[in-house]
Motif scaffolding. Sequence first.
Motif, PDB file in Angstrom:
ATOM      1  N   THR A  84      10.589  -2.308  -0.272  1.00  0.00           N
ATOM      2  CA  THR A  84       9.731  -3.260  -0.870  1.00  0.00           C
ATOM      3  C   THR A  84      10.010  -4.698  -0.731  1.00  0.00           C
ATOM      4  O   THR A  84       9.444  -5.784  -0.249  1.00  0.00           O
ATOM      5  CB  THR A  84       9.539  -3.068  -2.328  1.00  0.00           C
ATOM      6  OG1 THR A  84       8.951  -1.780  -2.396  1.00  0.00           O
ATOM      7  CG2 THR A  84       8.246  -3.947  -2.819  1.00  0.00           C
ATOM      8  N   LEU A  96       4.901  -1.760  -5.356  1.00  0.00           N
ATOM      9  CA  LEU A  96       4.803  -0.747  -4.645  1.00  0.00           C
ATOM     10  C   LEU A  96       3.409  -0.021  -4.863  1.00  0.00           C
ATOM     11  O   LEU A  96       2.983   0.363  -5.772  1.00  0.00           O
ATOM     12  CB  LEU A  96       5.938   0.367  -5.177  1.00  0.00           C
ATOM     13  CG  LEU A  96       6.083   1.597  -4.633  1.00  0.00           C
ATOM     14  CD1 LEU A  96       6.499   1.683  -3.109  1.00  0.00           C
ATOM     15  CD2 LEU A  96       7.089   2.355  -5.435  1.00  0.00           C
ATOM     16  N   SER A 122       3.483   3.280   1.768  1.00  0.00           N
ATOM     17  CA  SER A 122       2.919   3.807   0.264  1.00  0.00           C
ATOM     18  C   SER A 122       4.113   4.962   0.328  1.00  0.00           C
ATOM     19  O   SER A 122       4.770   5.339   0.959  1.00  0.00           O
ATOM     20  CB  SER A 122       1.581   4.126   0.343  1.00  0.00           C
ATOM     21  OG  SER A 122       1.473   5.334   1.460  1.00  0.00           O
ATOM     22  N   TYR A 123       3.894   5.322  -1.195  1.00  0.00           N
ATOM     23  CA  TYR A 123       4.781   6.291  -1.533  1.00  0.00           C
ATOM     24  C   TYR A 123       4.099   7.122  -2.485  1.00  0.00           C
ATOM     25  O   TYR A 123       3.249   7.057  -3.199  1.00  0.00           O
ATOM     26  CB  TYR A 123       6.069   5.783  -2.670  1.00  0.00           C
ATOM     27  CG  TYR A 123       6.793   6.667  -3.470  1.00  0.00           C
ATOM     28  CD1 TYR A 123       7.623   7.621  -2.461  1.00  0.00           C
ATOM     29  CD2 TYR A 123       6.879   6.644  -4.585  1.00  0.00           C
ATOM     30  CE1 TYR A 123       8.030   8.592  -3.054  1.00  0.00           C
ATOM     31  CE2 TYR A 123       7.625   7.848  -5.347  1.00  0.00           C
ATOM     32  CZ  TYR A 123       8.412   8.718  -4.365  1.00  0.00           C
ATOM     33  OH  TYR A 123       9.241   9.510  -5.157  1.00  0.00           O
ATOM     34  N   LEU A 164      12.885   2.515  -2.214  1.00  0.00           N
ATOM     35  CA  LEU A 164      11.703   2.017  -2.406  1.00  0.00           C
ATOM     36  C   LEU A 164      11.882   0.559  -2.750  1.00  0.00           C
ATOM     37  O   LEU A 164      11.180  -0.233  -2.296  1.00  0.00           O
ATOM     38  CB  LEU A 164      11.020   2.857  -3.603  1.00  0.00           C
ATOM     39  CG  LEU A 164      10.741   4.360  -3.406  1.00  0.00           C
ATOM     40  CD1 LEU A 164      10.164   4.810  -4.720  1.00  0.00           C
ATOM     41  CD2 LEU A 164       9.944   4.491  -2.347  1.00  0.00           C
TER      42      LEU A 164
END
Length: 313
Positions: free
Chosen positions: A90, A122, A97-98, A86
């Motif tokens: 980024t 994030l 998106s997470y 992540l």
Amino acid sequence: MTQFKQDVLEGLSSNPKRLSSRYFYDEKGDQLFQKIMQLEEYYLSRAELCVFENHKARLLELMRPQEHFRIIELGAGDGSKTKVLLKHFTDEKASFSYCPVDISKSVLQTLRANLEAEIPNLNVEPKPGDYFQILHELKFQKDGHNVVYFLGSNIGNFLNETATGFLSSIRENLNTGDRMLIGFDLKKDPAKILAAYNDSKGVTRQFNLNLLARINTELGADFDLEAFAHNPVYDPMTGECRSYLVSLQDQEVFISSLDKRISFRKWEPIFVEVSKKYDQNEIAQLAESSGFKVVENLFDPERLFTDSVWEVV
């Protein structure tokens, strides 16, 4: 009757006896598993982390970052390994998106707070609840494509037929072209595998026996933990490492909330967990039988573990 109570009743009334490994994880079980992951013998977590650190740039390429994508992590937990990816995604200004998915709302709240502090840019969309229901809902969102993460060799906790069924259900809730990142512990020296489930400090023994302690606490049972032995066995033919709790004597256990007595013969086992190890041919066969194809396998330097990128076909 709660699901836990029902599963304990059915499992201990069956022949052979069994208990589900899903119930290892109460508060004490969570703490013990954190200790297990720090053990020298337990190579799995370190190996997968190494895959992510060494291949994070390639993994971003395999996410097809030319368009927006959504990472859906099933059973996200604390997200410790996923954070490596992540942060990199980024930093590279990828559009994504997470969406961490977990049955526990509190786990997701903690994860979201930690991510907001560590990776403030994030976009986090936590989803508590059932895996398949959430995947089904996300399937119809048209902003880019989905990438499902199922990490940590969790697929190894399913027997073969169950693994195919589980993955086929995931595939049914994805669109053609969507991808999946799935972790596999690989077949290797049987002694190394067995040591990971029978560590010299006895932490794994405590972890497995804590399942009986949980039944004592929550269902009013009177299991004597010293009257059971932790017994893992590994079969290099099937790749299955199975764990049992074995009764050391003829005994009877009373479970007050069920108003039931369970008899155990000396040396009678309770099957509590399977952790299957794979080779590359088996991974390809599992992908094909579940409606996927393997795009690429990424390994740690010792080739103890692989994270396999699959695509829906």
